[in-house]
Each structure stands twice: as C-alpha cells, then as structure tokens.
Design a protein around this motif. Sequence first.
Motif, short mmCIF file in Angstrom:
data_model
loop_
_atom_site.label_atom_id
_atom_site.label_comp_id
_atom_site.label_asym_id
_atom_site.label_seq_id
_atom_site.Cartn_x
_atom_site.Cartn_y
_atom_site.Cartn_z
N ARG A 36 0.84 -1.21 0.00
CA ARG A 36 0.00 0.00 0.00
C ARG A 36 0.87 1.26 0.00
O ARG A 36 0.55 2.24 -0.69
N ALA A 37 1.97 1.22 0.76
CA ALA A 37 2.87 2.37 0.78
C ALA A 37 3.51 2.59 -0.59
O ALA A 37 3.66 3.73 -1.04
N ALA A 38 3.88 1.50 -1.27
CA ALA A 38 4.48 1.61 -2.60
C ALA A 38 3.50 2.26 -3.58
O ALA A 38 3.89 3.12 -4.38
N LEU A 39 2.24 1.86 -3.52
CA LEU A 39 1.24 2.47 -4.39
C LEU A 39 1.07 3.95 -4.07
O LEU A 39 1.03 4.80 -4.97
N SER A 40 0.98 4.28 -2.79
CA SER A 40 0.76 5.67 -2.40
C SER A 40 1.95 6.56 -2.77
O SER A 40 1.78 7.64 -3.35
N LEU A 41 3.16 6.10 -2.46
CA LEU A 41 4.35 6.90 -2.71
C LEU A 41 4.58 7.11 -4.20
O LEU A 41 5.19 8.12 -4.61
N SER A 42 4.12 6.17 -5.03
CA SER A 42 4.31 6.29 -6.47
C SER A 42 3.18 7.05 -7.15
O SER A 42 3.15 7.15 -8.38
N GLY A 43 2.25 7.57 -6.37
CA GLY A 43 1.16 8.36 -6.93
C GLY A 43 -0.10 7.57 -7.22
O GLY A 43 -1.05 8.10 -7.81
N GLY A 44 -0.12 6.31 -6.83
CA GLY A 44 -1.29 5.49 -7.07
C GLY A 44 -1.38 5.04 -8.52
O GLY A 44 -0.51 5.31 -9.34
N VAL A 45 -2.44 4.32 -8.83
CA VAL A 45 -2.69 3.88 -10.20
C VAL A 45 -4.07 4.36 -10.62
O VAL A 45 -4.98 4.46 -9.80
N GLU A 46 -4.20 4.65 -11.90
CA GLU A 46 -5.47 5.12 -12.42
C GLU A 46 -6.25 3.97 -13.05
O GLU A 46 -5.67 2.97 -13.48
N ARG A 47 -7.54 4.14 -13.10
CA ARG A 47 -8.40 3.12 -13.71
C ARG A 47 -7.97 2.90 -15.16
O ARG A 47 -7.78 3.85 -15.92
N GLY A 48 -7.77 1.64 -15.50
CA GLY A 48 -7.39 1.29 -16.86
C GLY A 48 -5.90 1.23 -17.11
O GLY A 48 -5.47 0.75 -18.17
N GLU A 49 -5.09 1.72 -16.18
CA GLU A 49 -3.64 1.65 -16.38
C GLU A 49 -3.17 0.20 -16.39
O GLU A 49 -3.72 -0.65 -15.68
N ARG A 50 -2.14 -0.07 -17.20
CA ARG A 50 -1.55 -1.40 -17.27
C ARG A 50 -0.44 -1.49 -16.24
O ARG A 50 0.54 -0.73 -16.28
N VAL A 51 -0.57 -2.42 -15.30
CA VAL A 51 0.38 -2.57 -14.20
C VAL A 51 0.94 -3.98 -14.22
O VAL A 51 0.20 -4.96 -14.37
N LEU A 52 2.25 -4.09 -14.04
CA LEU A 52 2.95 -5.37 -13.97
C LEU A 52 3.45 -5.56 -12.54
O LEU A 52 4.11 -4.68 -11.98
N ASP A 53 3.13 -6.70 -11.95
CA ASP A 53 3.61 -7.04 -10.60
C ASP A 53 4.46 -8.29 -10.70
O ASP A 53 3.96 -9.38 -11.01
N VAL A 54 5.76 -8.15 -10.48
CA VAL A 54 6.72 -9.24 -10.65
C VAL A 54 7.05 -9.87 -9.30
O VAL A 54 7.33 -9.17 -8.33
N ALA A 55 7.05 -11.21 -9.26
CA ALA A 55 7.19 -11.95 -8.01
C ALA A 55 6.08 -11.53 -7.07
O ALA A 55 6.30 -11.13 -5.93
N ALA A 56 4.86 -11.67 -7.55
CA ALA A 56 3.67 -11.12 -6.89
C ALA A 56 3.28 -11.87 -5.63
O ALA A 56 2.48 -11.37 -4.83
N GLY A 57 3.80 -13.09 -5.42
CA GLY A 57 3.40 -13.86 -4.25
C GLY A 57 1.91 -14.15 -4.28
O GLY A 57 1.34 -14.49 -5.33
N THR A 58 1.25 -13.98 -3.15
CA THR A 58 -0.18 -14.23 -3.10
C THR A 58 -1.01 -12.97 -3.36
O THR A 58 -2.23 -13.00 -3.23
N GLY A 59 -0.33 -11.85 -3.71
CA GLY A 59 -1.09 -10.76 -4.30
C GLY A 59 -1.32 -9.49 -3.51
O GLY A 59 -2.25 -8.76 -3.83
#
Length: 277
Positions: A36-59
């Motif tokens: 959650r901190a990573a999302l917040s510090l990076s400005g969040g994500v917008e609806r429809g944006e393409r996001v890649l999560d590498v070594a995502a674990g259980t999510g």
Amino acid sequence: MTDRSGHHNFSDEAHWTAVADGYERWVEPSTAQFARAALSLSGGVERGERVLDVAAGTGALTLAAAEAGARVLATDISRGMVARLRERLQPFAGCEARVMDGQALEVEDASFDASFSVFGVMMFPDWRRGMAELVRAIRPGGRVIVAAWANPEGAGPMPLFLEVYRRVFPEATILPSPPGMSVLCSREGLRAEMVRAGCGEVAVHAVGGVWTWPSVEHVMRDIDEILRLAPHFSALDDDGRARLNGPLRAAIEPCAEPGGAVRVPTTANIAIGRKTG
C-alpha cells in the motif's frame, strides 16, 4: 537449497509452491503494509492503467492495484502462488496471473504503465537482470517501483530467529542471504541500482511497518508454520527444533505489548523511478 555461489536459492519453484498457503497467512499481512505504501508513494494507479507485478506472491500489491481499477498482470515463478492469485483476481476484469520467471519476462517491450516488485527482485539469483526486465516492460516515462527489506536478513520474526539460531547452534554454517538483498537493503545501493537499470528521477523512501501476532503463545503454537519459510529452520530435525523453543520464546517475549499482542517493527526501502528512454 543453495545456488552455485553458496547463497540461499530463493528461486526454487517447489519451495514457494509448498509454502504458498502459509505465505498468505503469515507473510502477506506484513507485506501488504508496504504494498500500500508503494502504491501511495508512487502516486497510485489510475483506472485502466496497465500494471505489472513481478514476483507477486499471493497478491498484496496486485489486489490493491486491481481494486483501484488497474489492469494488472501478476507474475510469479510459483505455480501455487499463481493458482491462488487467479482465484483472488476473479472479481477483477482485465487482470490475470501467470507463471513467469521475473528474470526473463514473457511480455512485450514498453507494454505497461508501471511495474512493481515488492520484496521479489531482491531475491532473484540474477537480480540485476530482474530489475532490467522491470524497466524493459514499461513505456518511456513509466514508473518502476522496487521494495526491499532494510535488514538483509529479512523482516518480521526472521532476524530474531537467526539471532537465536546462531546462539543455539554456534558451529552451524549460516548461508548468506541472496546478494541482491545485501545490496538493495541500503537506500544508496537501491538508488544506484535503479539508475543502473535505466531509471531517472529516483527517490528512495524508508518505510516502517510491523509484523503482528495475537500473543506469544500464538507465535509459539504456530512457530513451525511461520518459520517454514526459513531454510535453516526447515532443515532442522525434531530435536533441533525442540532446542530452539525456549530461546525463541525468550527472544519473542520482549516484543509483546501489555495487552499481549506481539509486534515486531520492520523497515523497508521503497524506490520509485521513471524509465528514461
């Protein structure tokens, strides 16, 4: 489970599939704080944006981004982790989970708006290649976010366990952490490696969190499952584990608050950069 350099090999697919259920229960509540901190510090994500999560674990990161409306591709080397993620992503159209090696991503160049690796790339045998893949996958100007533990021995109860393990078994060989953890645990090292991978405007934030469990008794009751993720512990026989119980309890008790809950502070470095070309 070691690699050719004598470090722990945390890219063993069978290991991560075997611990997938326990990971969601014991680890994800802690890593989710930093996702959650990573999302917040990076400005969040917008609806429809393409996001890649590498070594995502259980999510932890994947689900937070999906809930915000992003179209997420979650990748992990573990079939067990990916199977669980597919179940959890069912409510989110446009999101998927795929088994994939983060050091050789099967994605097109510049096909994502942002790429994340929360406590993943740091454990890759070729972690520099993993970071380069995060950069390759996003469009010019897109964001790259990498989180790594500030302690090269990990987080939560793991450093406490290793401290006790060294005291109880002073002659035992302690295998070093993956090299990436030793480099990326420092803010300076993480920043330098982000730049080396092709990022500019790199900012690194030290973020605090806490690993919690209801009580010391709960920790000791569940200790076999909690420490199943630790190679030193999983290699012990019943006698060895019995020898650790008393010292482990003594190490955990000072972390208990007056109400009984166990709280172990932990810190991560979270780097945010932008692809320069």
